[in-house]
Write a protein that holds these residues in place. Structure first.
Motif, PDB file in Angstrom:
ATOM      1  N   GLU A 153      47.999  31.577  54.092  1.00 32.84           N
ATOM      2  CA  GLU A 153      47.835  31.050  52.744  1.00 32.84           C
ATOM      3  C   GLU A 153      49.146  30.452  52.213  1.00 32.84           C
ATOM      4  O   GLU A 153      49.148  29.395  51.583  1.00 32.84           O
ATOM      5  N   ASP A 200      44.623  40.853  39.956  1.00 32.69           N
ATOM      6  CA  ASP A 200      43.815  42.073  39.791  1.00 32.69           C
ATOM      7  C   ASP A 200      44.685  43.277  39.457  1.00 32.69           C
ATOM      8  O   ASP A 200      44.312  44.119  38.650  1.00 32.69           O
ATOM      9  N   GLY A 275      48.258  29.279  43.277  1.00 29.29           N
ATOM     10  CA  GLY A 275      47.355  30.412  43.077  1.00 29.29           C
ATOM     11  C   GLY A 275      47.012  30.565  41.609  1.00 29.29           C
ATOM     12  O   GLY A 275      47.803  30.202  40.734  1.00 29.29           O
ATOM     13  N   GLY A 276      45.832  31.112  41.352  1.00 34.14           N
ATOM     14  CA  GLY A 276      45.322  31.197  39.984  1.00 34.14           C
ATOM     15  C   GLY A 276      46.247  31.923  39.027  1.00 34.14           C
ATOM     16  O   GLY A 276      46.384  31.535  37.866  1.00 34.14           O
ATOM     17  N   ARG A 279      48.804  30.163  36.901  1.00 33.50           N
ATOM     18  CA  ARG A 279      48.362  29.232  35.861  1.00 33.50           C
ATOM     19  C   ARG A 279      48.866  29.621  34.473  1.00 33.50           C
ATOM     20  O   ARG A 279      48.912  28.796  33.577  1.00 33.50           O
ATOM     21  N   ALA A 280      49.196  30.877  34.297  1.00 33.57           N
ATOM     22  CA  ALA A 280      49.583  31.352  32.965  1.00 33.57           C
ATOM     23  C   ALA A 280      50.720  30.506  32.407  1.00 33.57           C
ATOM     24  O   ALA A 280      51.640  30.145  33.138  1.00 33.57           O
TER      25      ALA A 280
HETATM   26  N1  LIG Z   1      44.651  30.498  33.227  1.00 30.74           N
HETATM   27  C1  LIG Z   1      44.952  31.599  33.909  1.00 30.74           C
HETATM   28  N2  LIG Z   1      45.990  32.365  33.530  1.00 30.74           N
HETATM   29  C2  LIG Z   1      46.314  33.484  34.207  1.00 30.74           C
HETATM   30  N3  LIG Z   1      45.650  33.925  35.279  1.00 30.74           N
HETATM   31  C3  LIG Z   1      44.599  33.195  35.701  1.00 30.74           C
HETATM   32  C4  LIG Z   1      44.201  32.012  35.054  1.00 30.74           C
HETATM   33  N4  LIG Z   1      43.128  31.523  35.712  1.00 30.74           N
HETATM   34  C5  LIG Z   1      42.882  32.362  36.729  1.00 30.74           C
HETATM   35  N5  LIG Z   1      43.748  33.387  36.727  1.00 30.74           N
HETATM   36  C6  LIG Z   1      43.815  34.512  37.660  1.00 30.74           C
HETATM   37  O1  LIG Z   1      44.008  34.009  38.954  1.00 30.74           O
HETATM   38  C7  LIG Z   1      43.404  34.879  39.896  1.00 30.74           C
HETATM   39  C8  LIG Z   1      42.531  34.081  40.842  1.00 30.74           C
HETATM   40  O2  LIG Z   1      43.354  33.188  41.523  1.00 30.74           O
HETATM   41  P1  LIG Z   1      42.991  32.626  42.952  1.00 30.74           P
HETATM   42  O3  LIG Z   1      41.654  31.987  42.930  1.00 30.74           O
HETATM   43  O4  LIG Z   1      44.130  31.825  43.422  1.00 30.74           O
HETATM   44  O5  LIG Z   1      42.906  33.974  43.783  1.00 30.74           O
HETATM   45  P2  LIG Z   1      42.175  34.160  45.168  1.00 30.74           P
HETATM   46  O6  LIG Z   1      42.618  33.100  46.086  1.00 30.74           O
HETATM   47  O7  LIG Z   1      40.729  34.289  44.931  1.00 30.74           O
HETATM   48  O8  LIG Z   1      42.744  35.585  45.585  1.00 30.74           O
HETATM   49  P3  LIG Z   1      43.641  35.980  46.846  1.00 30.74           P
HETATM   50  O9  LIG Z   1      44.345  34.764  47.321  1.00 30.74           O
HETATM   51  O10 LIG Z   1      44.570  37.010  46.314  1.00 30.74           O
HETATM   52  O11 LIG Z   1      42.702  36.563  47.822  1.00 30.74           O
HETATM   53  C9  LIG Z   1      42.610  35.895  39.111  1.00 30.74           C
HETATM   54  O12 LIG Z   1      43.331  37.112  39.072  1.00 30.74           O
HETATM   55  C10 LIG Z   1      42.535  35.276  37.741  1.00 30.74           C
HETATM   56  O13 LIG Z   1      42.449  36.267  36.746  1.00 30.74           O
END
Ligand SMILES: Nc1ncnc2c1ncn2[C@@H]1O[C@H](COP(=O)(O)OP(=O)(O)OP(=O)(O)O)[C@@H](O)[C@H]1O
Ligand SMILES: [Mg+2]
Lengths: 353, 261
Positions: A153, A200, A275-276, A279-280
């Motif tokens: 990743e 999480d 990664g999500g 985004r904060a």
């Molecule tokens: N605007 C935002 N601000 C803060 N956090 C956010 C925002 N949008 C999404 N998230 C967080 O980002 C995370 C999801 O991100 P992402 O899709 O990159 O993870 P993933 O790839 O599914 O997980 P992993 O890579 O750990 O297996 C969640 O914890 C979510 O709460």
């Protein structure tokens, strides 16, 4: 056409080339909700275009809709993955993840279509088996008729974000279940590892500190939180800032430890964060500050900052799928033109002689 | 529990040994002990000091002692060493002044010295063993996952996947009229008919070409030869450390197994 697939704890995202100069992303939540068949009229589900499966008397609502339904019916959602991987103990939810992957990835357009799938690197702080997860996801895509390749990743982040730096630098994906980190030099990974903490973890910690429900914390974090504001001590946002900071510090401490075990080449290493969870608002500034304080044994030229606008391919959440797509397209091109490979062979000989 | 009790007991013995030795030294200072002192003072001082030292070593032995399989020998060594050193002190008390001449002196010193040697040697050995075992336990723990080969995992995945979708029933070749136990997941209408939403964004994906160039070594800014060497070097280094780790843990495992036997 080649595809890139990001199988994450929270989101499963597929990237493929769209019409003209564009990328098309398909996304589903990696979650489902178990309900009694009696609770719902099935034709209602059908007419509302809800994704679900039925098995005997249970109905499983899949993906995005599972989240909406869980709020309405006040039932806890089930997630097939935890801390970045399908755990061998969660075998019952494999059919659900299979359906979601099928949904997002779609059928291959031609035989032996290449797909690059992102998988986590081995975690430094937990004993989970990453290989089991990788093989399962790979087998699921293979069954659809794809030719699969796995990619870390963190390396996917490097491919997507550090093209301007010859794919030299540090790619960090702060996801939901995990944080993945790859230090690459000219597209070759030098160090790749993961940390079993991510969004999480923040949600859980804040939830147990404030007593507010986990789902509620997630919602506040995603829509109503920014690093730059001053929050009252004891508020959810205050706790979020605290644990975000703890996560960042933890990530950087582990990076520092790992870097001290290798001798990276003497080059400039920019950092790209995706990664999500990145985004904060204000996350990158915070990250940059902590990096500059950490005094890493490597020359960090800068922390790359993207202006993120919702539903843009610069959305850090899509960055991993995009990196996988880049890897897949590159592979496809390379197989099309075999010339560069021969050249490389020649060069290798020249060096060894 | 038993080992905890033993540990507790050992530390008590150790402490009393320490107190004995200190009080012996205190006594010696109090009475201004010298060669010409009263024999009873000399016997008391050296007697208590000797017993104190044996107690200290005995206490350490009890604290670091091992359970099976070497525990048995080490227990005997410990007891024998302790008795022999106490015996030495007793002999000294009996012989001093009146019979403190050639053969007796060597009996006393031999008994005491051998007892002290046994006790301290035993303690040292046990401590080292404990250290090795701790290390190898850590190694074994982290290697539990790696016990499975890639093929094992692939097989397991294949099995799980086959079982989790009961479409593949073993009776499918000739239906015996047996109704299937677990019904298949029946997909809802939307899952079959509707298409997945997609977000389309402008993006020319320039990186593909760059990546191609970087991988094939056609990067202009960097010295090609050097880069390739670096790449190969990092590969070799990785393989080398992997091999090293493997052989180290293998060696330890073998050693441990042979010790157990
Ligand atoms: N605007 C935002 N601000 C803060 N956090 C956010 C925002 N949008 C999404 N998230 C967080 O980002 C995370 C999801 O991100 P992402 O899709 O990159 O993870 P993933 O790839 O599914 O997980 P992993 O890579 O750990 O297996 C969640 O914890 C979510 O709460
Ligand atoms: Mg992810």
């Amino acid at each position: 056409m080649a595809k890139g697939l990001d199988v994450g704890t929270m989101n499963i995202i597929c990237a493929e080339k769209g019409k003209g100069d564009s990328i098309s992303f398909a996304q589903q939540r990696n979650a489902f909700l178990e309900m009694e068949a009696g609770d719902l009229a099935q034709n209602m589900l059908d007419s509302a275009k809800i994704l679900y499966t039925q098995k005997g008397n249970t109905i499983n609502v899949l993906g995005e809709d599972a989240f909406k339904f869980s709020n309405v019916f006040n039932k806890p959602i089930r997630r097939p993955m935890k801390q970045g991987i399908i755990s061998p103990d969660e075998k019952e939810s494999i059919p659900m993840i299979k359906l979601i992957i099928e949904r997002v990835l779609g059928q291959p357009e031609k035989e032996e279509e290449i797909v690059y799938i992102s998988v986590p690197a081995s975690p430094v702080d937990s004993k989970v088996n990453v290989l089991y997860h990788s093989k399962t996801v790979e087998a699921l895509a293979k069954r659809l008729g794809y030719r699969t390749n796995l990619i870390d990743e963190g390396l996917a982040v490097v491919f997507s974000e550090l093209g301007d730096f010859n794919f030299t630098g540090i790619g960090i994906s702060v996801g939901a279940g995990m944080t993945n980190i790859t230090v690459a030099y000219l597209a070759t990974p030098i160090v790749s590892f993961s940390i079993a903490r991510g969004g999480d973890w923040i949600d859980e910690q804040v939830s147990s500190a404030t007593g507010v429900a986990n789902e509620r914390i997630t919602a506040i974090k995603e829509s109503d939180f920014s690093f730059n504001s001053d929050y009252e001590i004891g508020s959810v946002q205050g706790a979020l800032a605290l644990y975000y900071d703890a996560l960042i510090t933890y990530i950087i401490a582990n990076l520092k430890k790992k870097l001290s075990e290798v001798a990276p080449p003497d080059a400039e290493f920019p950092i790209a964060v995706a990664g999500g969870s990145s985004r904060a608002k204000g996350f990158l500034e915070m990250f940059e500050m902590r990096i500059s304080e950490a005094n890493l044994p490597i020359n960090i030229s800068k922390v790359k900052k993207n202006k993120y606008i919702a539903s843009d391919s610069k959305d850090p959440m899509y960055s991993i799928a995009r990196g996988c797509l880049i890897a897949a397209l590159t592979r496809e091109d390379a197989e099309f033109v075999e010339v560069p490979k021969e050249e490389e062979e020649k060069a290798k000989k020249a060096v060894t002689v | 529990m038993e080992s905890k009790l033993r540990y507790y007991f050992g530390s008590m013995v150790f402490l009393s040994g320490l107190i004995l030795s200190i009080s012996a030294i205190g006594f010696a200072i109090m009475v201004h002990l010298r060669r010409t002192s009263d024999p009873s003072e000399i016997i008391t001082t050296y007697g208590i000091l000797g017993v104190g030292l044996s107690f200290i070593l005995m206490g350490i032995n009890l604290m670091v002692s091992q359970r099976r399989p070497y525990g048995l020998y080490s227990n005997w060594v410990m007891i024998f060493g302790f008795l022999s050193s106490i015996f030495g002190v007793g002999l000294f008390a009996a012989f001093y002044t009146d019979n403190w001449v050639y053969p007796n002196v060597s009996y006393v010193s031999f008994a005491y010295a051998s007892g002290i040697c046994l006790l301290s040697g035993n303690a040292f050995g046990n401590a080292v063993l404990k250290l090795i075992e701790e290390r190898s336990r850590q190694l074994v723990d982290t290697n539990i996952i790696n016990q499975y080969s890639v093929e094992d995992i692939e097989k397991e995945v294949e099995k799980t996947l086959n079982e989790s979708f009961s479409e593949t029933t073993r009776f499918s070749a000739f239906s015996l009229g047996i109704k299937e136990e677990n019904p298949v997941f029946i997909p809802g209408k939307a899952l079959k008919d509707s298409t997945q939403n997609k977000i389309e964004v402008k993006d020319s994906i320039r990186e593909v070409e760059c990546l191609q160039n970087t991988i094939s070594g056609k990067v202009k800014v960097n010295d090609y030869g050097i880069d390739l060497t670096t790449k190969m070097l990092s590969e070799t280094m990785k393989k080398h450390t992997e091999a090293q780790n493997q052989s180290l843990s293998d060696k330890l495992k073998i050693k441990l197994n042979s010790m157990r036997r």
